[in-house]
Motif scaffolding. Structure first.
Motif, PDB file in Angstrom:
ATOM      1  N   ASP A 176      76.805   4.324  16.809  1.00  0.00           N
ATOM      2  CA  ASP A 176      75.832   5.263  17.379  1.00  0.00           C
ATOM      3  C   ASP A 176      75.672   5.075  18.891  1.00  0.00           C
ATOM      4  O   ASP A 176      75.404   6.044  19.619  1.00  0.00           O
ATOM      5  CB  ASP A 176      74.463   5.087  16.716  1.00  0.00           C
ATOM      6  CG  ASP A 176      74.451   5.562  15.268  1.00  0.00           C
ATOM      7  OD1 ASP A 176      75.367   6.314  14.877  1.00  0.00           O
ATOM      8  OD2 ASP A 176      73.534   5.155  14.528  1.00  0.00           O
ATOM      9  N   ARG A 177      75.819   3.842  19.356  1.00  0.00           N
ATOM     10  CA  ARG A 177      75.617   3.556  20.783  1.00  0.00           C
ATOM     11  C   ARG A 177      76.681   4.194  21.673  1.00  0.00           C
ATOM     12  O   ARG A 177      76.493   4.329  22.880  1.00  0.00           O
ATOM     13  CB  ARG A 177      75.598   2.045  21.014  1.00  0.00           C
ATOM     14  CG  ARG A 177      74.357   1.367  20.417  1.00  0.00           C
ATOM     15  CD  ARG A 177      74.426  -0.137  20.582  1.00  0.00           C
ATOM     16  NE  ARG A 177      73.313  -0.793  19.874  1.00  0.00           N
ATOM     17  CZ  ARG A 177      73.217  -2.091  19.698  1.00  0.00           C
ATOM     18  NH1 ARG A 177      74.154  -2.920  20.182  1.00  0.00           N
ATOM     19  NH2 ARG A 177      72.185  -2.600  19.046  1.00  0.00           N
ATOM     20  N   ILE A 178      77.788   4.592  21.060  1.00  0.00           N
ATOM     21  CA  ILE A 178      78.852   5.230  21.831  1.00  0.00           C
ATOM     22  C   ILE A 178      78.518   6.683  22.140  1.00  0.00           C
ATOM     23  O   ILE A 178      79.036   7.273  23.079  1.00  0.00           O
ATOM     24  CB  ILE A 178      80.194   5.153  21.062  1.00  0.00           C
ATOM     25  CG1 ILE A 178      80.558   3.701  20.770  1.00  0.00           C
ATOM     26  CG2 ILE A 178      81.324   5.820  21.843  1.00  0.00           C
ATOM     27  CD1 ILE A 178      81.794   3.547  19.895  1.00  0.00           C
ATOM     28  N   GLU A 179      77.585   7.268  21.369  1.00  0.00           N
ATOM     29  CA  GLU A 179      77.346   8.712  21.423  1.00  0.00           C
ATOM     30  C   GLU A 179      77.053   9.248  22.821  1.00  0.00           C
ATOM     31  O   GLU A 179      77.568  10.319  23.186  1.00  0.00           O
ATOM     32  CB  GLU A 179      76.242   9.116  20.457  1.00  0.00           C
ATOM     33  CG  GLU A 179      76.013  10.614  20.421  1.00  0.00           C
ATOM     34  CD  GLU A 179      75.272  11.073  19.178  1.00  0.00           C
ATOM     35  OE1 GLU A 179      74.868  12.240  19.164  1.00  0.00           O
ATOM     36  OE2 GLU A 179      75.097  10.273  18.247  1.00  0.00           O
ATOM     37  N   PRO A 180      76.238   8.593  23.661  1.00  0.00           N
ATOM     38  CA  PRO A 180      75.984   9.155  25.002  1.00  0.00           C
ATOM     39  C   PRO A 180      77.252   9.333  25.830  1.00  0.00           C
ATOM     40  O   PRO A 180      77.265  10.116  26.787  1.00  0.00           O
ATOM     41  CB  PRO A 180      75.042   8.123  25.641  1.00  0.00           C
ATOM     42  CG  PRO A 180      74.384   7.445  24.483  1.00  0.00           C
ATOM     43  CD  PRO A 180      75.441   7.375  23.421  1.00  0.00           C
TER      44      PRO A 180
END
Length: 218
Positions: A176-180
Motif C-alpha cells: 500500500d505504501r507504494i501507491e503514492p
C-alpha cells in the motif's frame, strides 16, 4: 487500423473505450455493494452512465493523443470509491472487488470477439459491416489491454488489491505504501518501453484464449 483516417479511428475506438472503462468501474461498484460497501451507490457512482466515470484527461485526452501518434493506447477513468472497512471480509473482499473490473473487460473482449465472428460468418462487406468489424477489433484490443494492465501488481492498479487480499497484513501494508508513487512508476515503465515488454506477451496470451474460445483465426 493503418488504413483509417484519424477521424475514422476516433469514431471506431470511441464506443469500445467508453464501454470498457464504464463497465470496468461499474463492476467494482456492484461487487463492492454485494460485499457490504455501498459507498459508490451513495456517491452516485454505481452507474452505467459513462459520464459518471469519464476522466477528461485519462479517458479522453491521453488516449486520443496516443492514438493520433500511433503509439501505445493508454488511459484511465475516475476510480469508483470503495471503503474496505465496510466490506464483509476486509482485504479478502477487496480482492474480489478489484478483480471484478478486469473480469468485466474479459467478458467484453469475448463479446466483441463474438460480434466479429458473426460478422465474418455473415460475409457482410462494406459500409456499416466494415465499420463494425473495425470496432469489434478495437473492442477486443482495448478490453484485453485494460485487463492485463490492471492485473499488474502495482498500486493503484487492481492487481495490487488482488495480491494484497492474500498477503499477510504486514506485507500488504508495505504494498500500500507504494501507491503514492504508483502512477509515476507506471508512466516511467511506459515511456522506457518496459511496460510494453511486460504487457505484450500477456496480451498475446489472452488474445489467443479469446480468439480460441470464439473460433476466430489469429
Amino acid at each position: 487500423m493503418e488504413s483509417l483516417t484519424l477521424v475514422q479511428q476516433l469514431a471506431v475506438w470511441a464506443l469500445p473505450v467508453l464501454l470498457a472503462v464504464t463497465l470496468h468501474e461499474a463492476a467494482h461498484g456492484y461487487v463492492a455493494r454485494a460485499l457490504g460497501d455501498s459507498t459508490a451507490a451513495q456517491l452516485g457512482r454505481l452507474s452505467l452512465n459513462p459520464l459518471r466515470h469519464i476522466d477528461p484527461v485519462g479517458t479522453v485526452l491521453v488516449p486520443g493523443l496516443l492514438l493520433a501518434m500511433g503509439g501505445f493506447l493508454f488511459g484511465w477513468a475516475k476510480p469508483v470509491p470503495v471503503n474496505p472497512a465496510r466490506l464483509k471480509q476486509g482485504r479478502r473482499s477487496m480482492a474480489w472487488v478489484a478483480v471484478a473490473g478486469p473480469l468485466a473487460n474479459l467478458a467484453m473482449a469475448i463479446g466483441w470477439a463474438i460480434l466479429l465472428k458473426l460478422l465474418l460468418v455473415s460475409g457482410a462487406e462494406g459500409g456499416m459491416a466494415t465499420g463494425l468489424r473495425y470496432m469489434a477489433l478495437a473492442g477486443m484490443a482495448i478490453n484485453i489491454l485494460l485487463m492485463v494492465l490492471n492485473l499488474l501488481p502495482l498500486p493503484p492498479l487492481d492487481g495490487s488489491r488482488v495480491l494484497g487480499g492474500f498477503l499477510p497484513p504486514q506485507q500488504a501494508q508495505l504494498l500500500d505504501r507504494i501507491e503514492p508513487y504508483g502512477l509515476i512508476i507506471l508512466l516511467a515503465l511506459l515511456f522506457t518501453g518496459v511496460l510494453g515488454f511486460i504487457l505484450w506477451p500477456l496480451y498475446g496470451a489472452v488474445d489467443g484464449v479469446v480468439r480460441g474460445l470464439t473460433g476466430l483465426v489469429s
